[in-house]
Design a protein around this motif. Structure first.
Motif, PDB file in Angstrom:
ATOM      1  N   ASN A   1       0.814  -1.218   0.000  1.00 12.21           N
ATOM      2  CA  ASN A   1       0.000   0.000   0.000  1.00 12.21           C
ATOM      3  C   ASN A   1       0.847   1.268   0.000  1.00 12.21           C
ATOM      4  O   ASN A   1       0.417   2.293  -0.516  1.00 12.21           O
ATOM      5  N   THR A   2       2.039   1.217   0.550  1.00 13.41           N
ATOM      6  CA  THR A   2       2.883   2.411   0.607  1.00 13.41           C
ATOM      7  C   THR A   2       3.802   2.540  -0.599  1.00 13.41           C
ATOM      8  O   THR A   2       4.153   3.653  -0.976  1.00 13.41           O
ATOM      9  N   ASP A   3       4.180   1.418  -1.223  1.00 12.72           N
ATOM     10  CA  ASP A   3       5.114   1.484  -2.347  1.00 12.72           C
ATOM     11  C   ASP A   3       4.905   0.294  -3.292  1.00 12.72           C
ATOM     12  O   ASP A   3       5.729  -0.620  -3.342  1.00 12.72           O
ATOM     13  N   PRO A   4       3.812   0.308  -4.073  1.00 11.43           N
ATOM     14  CA  PRO A   4       3.482  -0.877  -4.874  1.00 11.43           C
ATOM     15  C   PRO A   4       4.491  -1.208  -5.964  1.00 11.43           C
ATOM     16  O   PRO A   4       4.591  -2.361  -6.370  1.00 11.43           O
ATOM     17  N   TYR A   5       5.260  -0.225  -6.439  1.00 11.94           N
ATOM     18  CA  TYR A   5       6.189  -0.500  -7.540  1.00 11.94           C
ATOM     19  C   TYR A   5       7.578  -0.932  -7.079  1.00 11.94           C
ATOM     20  O   TYR A   5       8.431  -1.221  -7.901  1.00 11.94           O
ATOM     21  N   ASN A   6       7.793  -0.981  -5.792  1.00 14.57           N
ATOM     22  CA  ASN A   6       9.042  -1.540  -5.277  1.00 14.57           C
ATOM     23  C   ASN A   6       8.803  -2.806  -4.467  1.00 14.57           C
ATOM     24  O   ASN A   6       9.749  -3.443  -4.023  1.00 14.57           O
ATOM     25  N   CYS A   7       7.554  -3.166  -4.263  1.00 11.73           N
ATOM     26  CA  CYS A   7       7.205  -4.384  -3.532  1.00 11.73           C
ATOM     27  C   CYS A   7       6.786  -5.460  -4.532  1.00 11.73           C
ATOM     28  O   CYS A   7       5.609  -5.612  -4.848  1.00 11.73           O
ATOM     29  N   TRP A   8       7.752  -6.176  -5.035  1.00  8.47           N
ATOM     30  CA  TRP A   8       7.483  -7.220  -6.017  1.00  8.47           C
ATOM     31  C   TRP A   8       7.102  -8.521  -5.315  1.00  8.47           C
ATOM     32  O   TRP A   8       7.432  -8.732  -4.156  1.00  8.47           O
ATOM     33  N   PHE A   9       6.382  -9.370  -6.043  1.00  8.78           N
ATOM     34  CA  PHE A   9       5.967 -10.671  -5.524  1.00  8.78           C
ATOM     35  C   PHE A   9       6.914 -11.784  -5.941  1.00  8.78           C
ATOM     36  O   PHE A   9       7.299 -12.611  -5.141  1.00  8.78           O
ATOM     37  N   PHE A  10       7.224 -11.794  -7.236  1.00 10.91           N
ATOM     38  CA  PHE A  10       8.037 -12.866  -7.800  1.00 10.91           C
ATOM     39  C   PHE A  10       9.100 -12.286  -8.726  1.00 10.91           C
ATOM     40  O   PHE A  10       8.909 -11.213  -9.296  1.00 10.91           O
ATOM     41  N   ILE A  11      10.165 -13.051  -8.885  1.00 11.22           N
ATOM     42  CA  ILE A  11      11.052 -12.863 -10.028  1.00 11.22           C
ATOM     43  C   ILE A  11      10.774 -14.065 -10.911  1.00 11.22           C
ATOM     44  O   ILE A  11      10.816 -15.214 -10.456  1.00 11.22           O
ATOM     45  N   LEU A  12      10.421 -13.778 -12.152  1.00 11.47           N
ATOM     46  CA  LEU A  12      10.096 -14.865 -13.066  1.00 11.47           C
ATOM     47  C   LEU A  12      10.993 -14.808 -14.286  1.00 11.47           C
ATOM     48  O   LEU A  12      11.551 -13.775 -14.619  1.00 11.47           O
ATOM     49  N   SER A  13      11.114 -15.941 -14.935  1.00 11.69           N
ATOM     50  CA  SER A  13      11.913 -16.053 -16.143  1.00 11.69           C
ATOM     51  C   SER A  13      11.013 -16.574 -17.256  1.00 11.69           C
ATOM     52  O   SER A  13      10.275 -17.539 -17.068  1.00 11.69           O
ATOM     53  N   THR A  14      11.068 -15.885 -18.400  1.00 12.44           N
ATOM     54  CA  THR A  14      10.277 -16.285 -19.556  1.00 12.44           C
ATOM     55  C   THR A  14      10.988 -15.811 -20.806  1.00 12.44           C
ATOM     56  O   THR A  14      11.732 -14.836 -20.771  1.00 12.44           O
ATOM     57  N   ASN A  15      10.766 -16.482 -21.895  1.00 11.04           N
ATOM     58  CA  ASN A  15      11.420 -16.064 -23.139  1.00 11.04           C
ATOM     59  C   ASN A  15      10.460 -15.369 -24.091  1.00 11.04           C
ATOM     60  O   ASN A  15      10.752 -15.220 -25.267  1.00 11.04           O
ATOM     61  N   ILE A  16       9.298 -14.913 -23.599  1.00 11.32           N
ATOM     62  CA  ILE A  16       8.371 -14.210 -24.486  1.00 11.32           C
ATOM     63  C   ILE A  16       8.803 -12.750 -24.637  1.00 11.32           C
ATOM     64  O   ILE A  16       9.507 -12.203 -23.798  1.00 11.32           O
ATOM     65  N   SER A  17       8.354 -12.140 -25.683  1.00  8.98           N
ATOM     66  CA  SER A  17       8.684 -10.753 -25.979  1.00  8.98           C
ATOM     67  C   SER A  17       7.890  -9.818 -25.074  1.00  8.98           C
ATOM     68  O   SER A  17       6.750 -10.124 -24.696  1.00  8.98           O
ATOM     69  N   THR A  18       8.461  -8.673 -24.761  1.00 12.16           N
ATOM     70  CA  THR A  18       7.737  -7.675 -23.967  1.00 12.16           C
ATOM     71  C   THR A  18       6.553  -7.113 -24.744  1.00 12.16           C
ATOM     72  O   THR A  18       5.677  -6.477 -24.153  1.00 12.16           O
ATOM     73  N   ASP A  19       6.478  -7.373 -26.052  1.00 12.10           N
ATOM     74  CA  ASP A  19       5.333  -6.953 -26.857  1.00 12.10           C
ATOM     75  C   ASP A  19       4.047  -7.643 -26.407  1.00 12.10           C
ATOM     76  O   ASP A  19       2.956  -7.194 -26.742  1.00 12.10           O
ATOM     77  N   GLU A  20       4.177  -8.743 -25.662  1.00 15.39           N
ATOM     78  CA  GLU A  20       3.011  -9.473 -25.159  1.00 15.39           C
ATOM     79  C   GLU A  20       2.301  -8.713 -24.035  1.00 15.39           C
ATOM     80  O   GLU A  20       1.165  -9.027 -23.692  1.00 15.39           O
ATOM     81  N   PHE A  21       2.974  -7.734 -23.434  1.00 16.94           N
ATOM     82  CA  PHE A  21       2.426  -6.994 -22.311  1.00 16.94           C
ATOM     83  C   PHE A  21       1.924  -5.625 -22.755  1.00 16.94           C
ATOM     84  O   PHE A  21       2.228  -5.155 -23.841  1.00 16.94           O
ATOM     85  N   LEU A  22       1.152  -4.977 -21.899  1.00 18.95           N
ATOM     86  CA  LEU A  22       0.652  -3.644 -22.185  1.00 18.95           C
ATOM     87  C   LEU A  22       1.729  -2.596 -21.949  1.00 18.95           C
ATOM     88  O   LEU A  22       2.544  -2.736 -21.034  1.00 18.95           O
ATOM     89  N   THR A  23       1.685  -1.548 -22.740  1.00 20.98           N
ATOM     90  CA  THR A  23       2.569  -0.401 -22.520  1.00 20.98           C
ATOM     91  C   THR A  23       1.905   0.538 -21.516  1.00 20.98           C
ATOM     92  O   THR A  23       0.740   0.356 -21.141  1.00 20.98           O
TER      93      THR A  23
END
Length: 123
Positions: free
Chosen positions: A92-114
């Protein structure tokens, strides 16, 4: 609502920060944490290392609602952030520095929203 321009996003209100060639940190957005309200508990329900796109891999429990964490892609979980599991209210205080997981994938970042795509779906 805070939405950093340098991240990638999903329709399920997750953010992804690229940290290597195939690795990402992942957490929930400011929009999601505001909808959830004060976060009391995070339950990581996926014990498997490999996760398929669309699988539920956890639940965030808040004062306003419960939020399912849905895998944005086929990936391998490299690390779970136990600090947010212990003190979930940090999100609640810092959502962009409080990550849940580190994941590994070989998909392109184009698969995600900008940034622009994510702003459109949150309005």
């Amino acid at each position: 609502m805070l939405v950093p321009k340098n991240l990638h996003y999903t329709e399920n209100h997750l953010w992804l920060r690229k940290i290597g060639l195939y690795d990402f940190c992942i957490g929930i957005t400011d929009f999601a944490q505001k909808e959830i309200g004060e976060i009391h508990l995070i339950e990581f329900i996926r014990q498997e290392i490999t996760v398929k796109k669309g699988d539920s891999w956890g639940v965030v429990y808040g004062i306003n609602k419960t939020f399912q964490l849905i895998a944005p892609c086929d990936c391998k979980i490299m690390e779970v952030n136990q600090n947010v599991a212990i003190k979930a209210s940090l999100i609640n205080t810092d959502p962009y520095n409080c990550w849940f997981f580190i994941l590994s994938t070989n998909i392109s970042t184009d698969e995600f929203l900008t940034y622009n795509d994510y702003i459109k779906i949150t309005k």
